[in-house]
Design an enzyme around this catalytic site. Structure first.
Site, PDB file in Angstrom:
ATOM      1  N   HIS A   1      -3.202  -7.967  -5.326  1.00 32.96           N
ATOM      2  CA  HIS A   1      -2.400  -7.306  -4.283  1.00 32.96           C
ATOM      3  C   HIS A   1      -1.274  -6.465  -4.873  1.00 32.96           C
ATOM      4  O   HIS A   1      -0.698  -5.609  -4.200  1.00 32.96           O
ATOM      5  CB  HIS A   1      -1.788  -8.337  -3.342  1.00 32.96           C
ATOM      6  CG  HIS A   1      -2.782  -9.277  -2.740  1.00 32.96           C
ATOM      7  ND1 HIS A   1      -3.767  -8.861  -1.875  1.00 32.96           N
ATOM      8  CD2 HIS A   1      -2.967 -10.613  -2.892  1.00 32.96           C
ATOM      9  CE1 HIS A   1      -4.510  -9.903  -1.513  1.00 32.96           C
ATOM     10  NE2 HIS A   1      -4.041 -10.975  -2.125  1.00 32.96           N
TER      11      HIS A   1
ATOM     12  N   HIS B   1       7.610  -7.846  -8.365  1.00 33.46           N
ATOM     13  CA  HIS B   1       6.349  -7.132  -8.168  1.00 33.46           C
ATOM     14  C   HIS B   1       6.635  -5.791  -7.489  1.00 33.46           C
ATOM     15  O   HIS B   1       7.785  -5.513  -7.131  1.00 33.46           O
ATOM     16  CB  HIS B   1       5.377  -7.983  -7.331  1.00 33.46           C
ATOM     17  CG  HIS B   1       5.888  -8.243  -5.952  1.00 33.46           C
ATOM     18  ND1 HIS B   1       6.614  -9.367  -5.626  1.00 33.46           N
ATOM     19  CD2 HIS B   1       5.847  -7.522  -4.804  1.00 33.46           C
ATOM     20  CE1 HIS B   1       6.961  -9.325  -4.355  1.00 33.46           C
ATOM     21  NE2 HIS B   1       6.507  -8.203  -3.830  1.00 33.46           N
TER      22      HIS B   1
ATOM     23  N   HIS C   1       5.251  -2.382  -4.883  1.00 34.30           N
ATOM     24  CA  HIS C   1       4.431  -1.781  -3.830  1.00 34.30           C
ATOM     25  C   HIS C   1       4.455  -0.279  -4.100  1.00 34.30           C
ATOM     26  O   HIS C   1       5.523   0.270  -4.389  1.00 34.30           O
ATOM     27  CB  HIS C   1       5.024  -2.091  -2.452  1.00 34.30           C
ATOM     28  CG  HIS C   1       5.152  -3.572  -2.184  1.00 34.30           C
ATOM     29  ND1 HIS C   1       4.196  -4.296  -1.532  1.00 34.30           N
ATOM     30  CD2 HIS C   1       6.130  -4.453  -2.513  1.00 34.30           C
ATOM     31  CE1 HIS C   1       4.563  -5.566  -1.450  1.00 34.30           C
ATOM     32  NE2 HIS C   1       5.745  -5.700  -2.041  1.00 34.30           N
TER      33      HIS C   1
ATOM     34  N   GLU D   1       7.970  -0.076   1.049  1.00 36.04           N
ATOM     35  CA  GLU D   1       7.809  -0.877   2.265  1.00 36.04           C
ATOM     36  C   GLU D   1       8.970  -0.613   3.209  1.00 36.04           C
ATOM     37  O   GLU D   1       8.788  -0.251   4.364  1.00 36.04           O
ATOM     38  CB  GLU D   1       7.731  -2.361   1.886  1.00 36.04           C
ATOM     39  CG  GLU D   1       6.529  -2.654   1.026  1.00 36.04           C
ATOM     40  CD  GLU D   1       5.932  -4.012   1.312  1.00 36.04           C
ATOM     41  OE1 GLU D   1       6.574  -5.013   0.955  1.00 36.04           O
ATOM     42  OE2 GLU D   1       4.832  -4.064   1.890  1.00 36.04           O
TER      43      GLU D   1
ATOM     44  N   HIS E   1      10.250  -5.510  -5.746  1.00 34.54           N
ATOM     45  CA  HIS E   1      10.808  -6.713  -5.113  1.00 34.54           C
ATOM     46  C   HIS E   1      11.084  -7.772  -6.162  1.00 34.54           C
ATOM     47  O   HIS E   1      10.175  -8.145  -6.912  1.00 34.54           O
ATOM     48  CB  HIS E   1       9.820  -7.279  -4.088  1.00 34.54           C
ATOM     49  CG  HIS E   1       9.710  -6.437  -2.861  1.00 34.54           C
ATOM     50  ND1 HIS E   1       8.627  -6.470  -2.030  1.00 34.54           N
ATOM     51  CD2 HIS E   1      10.591  -5.543  -2.325  1.00 34.54           C
ATOM     52  CE1 HIS E   1       8.834  -5.624  -1.019  1.00 34.54           C
ATOM     53  NE2 HIS E   1      10.009  -5.039  -1.193  1.00 34.54           N
TER      54      HIS E   1
ATOM     55  N   THR F   1       6.443  -9.802   3.090  1.00 31.50           N
ATOM     56  CA  THR F   1       5.806  -8.598   3.639  1.00 31.50           C
ATOM     57  C   THR F   1       4.289  -8.644   3.514  1.00 31.50           C
ATOM     58  O   THR F   1       3.611  -7.642   3.739  1.00 31.50           O
ATOM     59  CB  THR F   1       6.331  -7.332   2.937  1.00 31.50           C
ATOM     60  OG1 THR F   1       5.963  -7.395   1.564  1.00 31.50           O
ATOM     61  CG2 THR F   1       7.836  -7.204   3.082  1.00 31.50           C
TER      62      THR F   1
HETATM   63  C1  GRE Z   1       5.049  -9.823  -1.099  1.00 31.71           C
HETATM   64  O1  GRE Z   1       3.966 -10.408  -1.010  1.00 31.71           O
HETATM   65  O2  GRE Z   1       5.141  -8.609  -1.164  1.00 31.71           O
HETATM   66  C2  GRE Z   1       6.286 -10.650  -1.118  1.00 31.71           C
HETATM   67  C3  GRE Z   1       6.249 -11.961  -1.606  1.00 31.71           C
HETATM   68  C4  GRE Z   1       7.394 -12.737  -1.639  1.00 31.71           C
HETATM   69  C5  GRE Z   1       8.559 -12.210  -1.190  1.00 31.71           C
HETATM   70  C6  GRE Z   1       8.611 -10.904  -0.705  1.00 31.71           C
HETATM   71  C7  GRE Z   1       7.460 -10.110  -0.685  1.00 31.71           C
HETATM   72  O3  GRE Z   1       5.078 -12.484  -2.065  1.00 31.71           O
HETATM   73  O4  GRE Z   1       7.511  -8.842  -0.252  1.00 31.71           O
HETATM   74 ZN    ZN Z   2       6.841  -7.432  -2.030  1.00 31.15          ZN
END
Ligand code: GRE
Ligand code: ZN
Length: 254
Positions: free
Chosen positions: A64, A91, A93, A103, A116, A196
C-alpha cells in the site's frame, strides 16, 4: 488478512467492508486555514529525532506504501499535555503525476506527495493496543512539493528499485529523522481524525505542518515504480478528503 483492499476508487468502497471507514471523524481533510481556531502556544518536543547510526531501520513495500520502520522505541515526541508518543514508522502517499498525491489538502491545494510519521502513545505497548483507544496515535503529516534540488535526507528512496514487490525490504542505517521535517516545525494544524486506510480507526491526533518539504522530480519518480498488493503499479495511494463534520482544527504558531 485485512490487506485485501486497494486505492482503485480512492477509498470510496472501503465502507462496505470496513465499518469504521463510515465514521464521522475520518481523515484526510481539507485544512482550510482561515477557519481554524488559534490555539495556545504549544510546541512539539522532539527526543532522539537527531540520533544516528546505532540501529537499523527497514524500508519496505507493504503493498500500500513504502514504509520506513524503526526497530523499537527510540525517537519520540511530546505534544504538551497530550502526552508522549514513540516513533513507530513513516510512510508516503503519492500521485501518478505531480497534480495529485497528498491526502490532506491545504486550502484546497493538493501536493504531489505526503509523508506520515506514525507515533504510538507511550501508555500503550503495541499498535494493536493503541488501536483500541481514541488517544492511541499521534501522526505527523508533511506536504511534499517538487523542487529543483535533490533532498539528500531522502537518499534512502534510491533503494526503491529493490522494493518493487509487496513484502520486499531493505535495511537502512539509522539516520536523524529530524532531517526529513520542514525547517519550521512551529506552524502546524491539529485535529482529531483517523487512519487514512482500512480499518480507518478514529484514534489519531493529527499534526499537519504548514510548511512543505521538497523532493526533486527524480526522487518523486522513485515512488512511482513500485507495485501494490495486486501487482499493479502503486500510484495514487491517497484517500479522498472526508467531511470535517463537528470538528475544529486548531492552528498552532509560536
Ligand atoms: C495509513 O495507512 O496511511 C496510516 C496508518 C497509520 C496512521 C496514519 C495513516 O497506517 O495515514
Ligand atoms: Zn498515511
Amino acid at each position: 488478512n485485512y490487506s485485501n483492499w486497494d486505492y482503485s476508487d480512492q477509498g470510496a468502497n472501503w465502507v462496505t467492508k470496513f465499518k469504521l471507514c463510515a465514521g464521522t471523524k475520518q481523515s484526510p481533510i481539507d485544512i482550510k486555514a482561515p477557519t481554524c481556531d488559534e490555539g495556545l502556544n504549544n510546541s512539539i518536543t522532539f527526543t532522539n529525532y537527531d540520533k544516528t547510526g546505532s540501529s537499523k531501520f527497514t524500508f519496505e513495500n507493504n503493498g500500500h506504501s513504502l514504509v520506513l520502520k524503526a526497530p523499537g522505541p527510540d525517537a519520540k515526541v511530546t505534544l504538551g499535555s497530550l502526552g508522549t508518543f514513540n516513533f513507530h514508522q513513516l510512510h508516503f502517499h503519492w500521485g501518478k503525476d505531480d497534480t495529485k498525491g497528498s491526502e490532506h489538502l491545504h486550502d484546497g491545494k493538493v501536493f504531489p506527495a505526503e509523508m506520515h510519521l506514525v507515533h504510538i502513545n507511550s501508555k500503550y505497548s503495541t499498535f494493536q493496543e493503541a488501536q483500541q483507544n481514541a488517544d492511541g496515535l499521534a501522526v505527523f503529516g508533511v506536504f511534499i512539493k517538487v523542487g529543483q534540488a535533490e533532498n539528500t535526507a531522502f537518499n534512502f528512496l534510491s533503494s526503491s528499485p529493490s522494493l518493487i514487490y509487496e513484502g520486499t525490504k531493505v535495511n537502512v542505517t539509522q539516520f536523524a529523522i529530524n532531517t526529513l521535517l520542514p525547517t519550521d516545525q512551529t506552524i502546524f494544524y491539529r485535529y482529531k481524525g483517523s487512519l487514512t486506510s482500512p480499518t480507518c480507526d478514529e484514534i489519531v491526533t493529527w499534526t499537519v505542518f504548514d510548511q512543505p518539504i521538497s523532493l526533486s522530480a527524480s526522487q518523486l519518480a522513485q515512488f512511482r515504480i513500485v507495485k501494490d498488493n495486486h501487482n499493479k503499479t502503486l500510484v495514487d495511494n491517497f484517500r479522498v478528503v472526508q467531511n470535517l463534520n463537528n470538528r475544529t482544527i486548531t492552528y498552532w504558531s509560536e
